[in-house]
Write an enzyme that holds these catalytic residues in place. Sequence first.
Site, PDB file in Angstrom:
ATOM      1  N   GLN A  11       1.175  -1.119   0.029  1.00 46.04           N
ATOM      2  CA  GLN A  11      -0.418   0.046  -0.085  1.00 46.04           C
ATOM      3  C   GLN A  11       1.163   1.119   0.383  1.00 46.04           C
ATOM      4  O   GLN A  11       2.203   1.071   0.375  1.00 46.04           O
ATOM      5  CB  GLN A  11      -1.159  -0.385   1.457  1.00 46.04           C
ATOM      6  N   SER A  91       4.206  -6.220   2.313  1.00 49.49           N
ATOM      7  CA  SER A  91       3.183  -6.337   3.740  1.00 49.49           C
ATOM      8  C   SER A  91       2.664  -6.936   2.705  1.00 49.49           C
ATOM      9  O   SER A  91       1.969  -8.229   2.023  1.00 49.49           O
ATOM     10  CB  SER A  91       2.836  -4.587   3.408  1.00 49.49           C
ATOM     11  N   LEU A  92       0.789  -6.028   2.348  1.00 47.58           N
ATOM     12  CA  LEU A  92       0.394  -6.699   0.968  1.00 47.58           C
ATOM     13  C   LEU A  92       0.591  -7.802  -0.171  1.00 47.58           C
ATOM     14  O   LEU A  92       0.229  -7.865  -0.723  1.00 47.58           O
ATOM     15  CB  LEU A  92      -0.536  -5.086   0.428  1.00 47.58           C
ATOM     16  N   ARG A 116      -8.985  -8.302   3.385  1.00 47.71           N
ATOM     17  CA  ARG A 116      -8.231  -8.166   4.747  1.00 47.71           C
ATOM     18  C   ARG A 116      -8.278  -6.582   4.670  1.00 47.71           C
ATOM     19  O   ARG A 116      -7.648  -6.068   5.837  1.00 47.71           O
ATOM     20  CB  ARG A 116      -6.613  -8.634   3.752  1.00 47.71           C
ATOM     21  N   HIS A 201       0.098  -3.393  10.982  1.00 46.80           N
ATOM     22  CA  HIS A 201       1.433  -3.994  11.221  1.00 46.80           C
ATOM     23  C   HIS A 201       2.607  -3.613  12.996  1.00 46.80           C
ATOM     24  O   HIS A 201       2.859  -3.722  13.287  1.00 46.80           O
ATOM     25  CB  HIS A 201       2.776  -4.371  10.442  1.00 46.80           C
ATOM     26  N   GLN A 250       1.641 -11.093  10.573  1.00 45.21           N
ATOM     27  CA  GLN A 250       1.904  -9.852   9.051  1.00 45.21           C
ATOM     28  C   GLN A 250       1.544  -8.696   9.873  1.00 45.21           C
ATOM     29  O   GLN A 250       1.601  -8.219   9.619  1.00 45.21           O
ATOM     30  CB  GLN A 250       1.670 -10.352   8.283  1.00 45.21           C
TER      31      GLN A 250
END
Length: 310
Positions: A11, A91-92, A116, A201, A250
């Site tokens: 993101q 991340s994503l 998500r 996170h 995560q």
Amino acid sequence: MPYITFLFPGQGSQKIGMGKDFFENSSLAKELFEAASDRLKIDFTKLLFEENDRINETAYTQPAIMLVSLTALKLFQSHSNITPQYALGHSLGEFGAVASVGALGSIDAIELVHYRGKFMSEAAKDANGGMMVVMGLSDEEVEQICAKARDEGKKVWPANYNSDGQIVVAGLKADLMSLEGVFKDAGAKRALLLNMSVASHCPLMEPARKPLQEYLEQFLQDSFAAPVISNVTAAPYKTKNEAIELLSRQLVEPVHYKQSIQNIENETDIFIEFGEGNVLKGLNRRITKKPTICISNMKSLEDALEVINK
């Protein structure tokens, strides 16, 4: 043939117009856009190509970025049968990495990250969370400042280890803002609150974990063509059970991107980033001397194939 690692951005790489060159010049890209639009009941051409506010809403940002990244991947794979040495994402992006090695269908991955994003937004409603980038301090200095703040009752944690001298911290917005001067007094060149309403996170995302695990169980397949590097451990995994645990952890634990690249750079000749923005290419310049190629449009796809096929 060089050893190649696939990379997928997270993101923050989104912008209006991303993926348009693919869509206008490839029937394969159009098919993927249409399939994603049908499955999610979202018109991705409007979301991605027309000015709108939803592109920056987490539940829409995540599938939009995933669609563009997986379109770039599919176009690359239509011209090359390369199996990567490793795959990883920021991340994503780790969900894109899992899809790239065959453990998650493309449309399933886009739908999964839509959920998500929803779960993360719902978790964020209960806390006015945010994220702050800190430049110019060591990992240890940022960790110590955050630990001291938590001892004082504040809710702040290191969230993204991006490169030496660049860490993103997550937590309550008010607590982050109270540390801006502390970071600068410690020698930070910059401590800047990011335009984000979700504290990713860190433990504030705990409510999102269980619902995400249920969808991971449903969508993931136990068929990894290559190992994926976990954001949580900076180590490889290759099974569905590991993926369910690590992709849900995560949400509440930091992204170890810098450490992930360092751990595999000796086994990688070229990194290929799939998607918009060159974000990971920029980080990699500060982490490794190995080259990173970014595929974000048809010209960069041609350039990447030329490099790979030399």
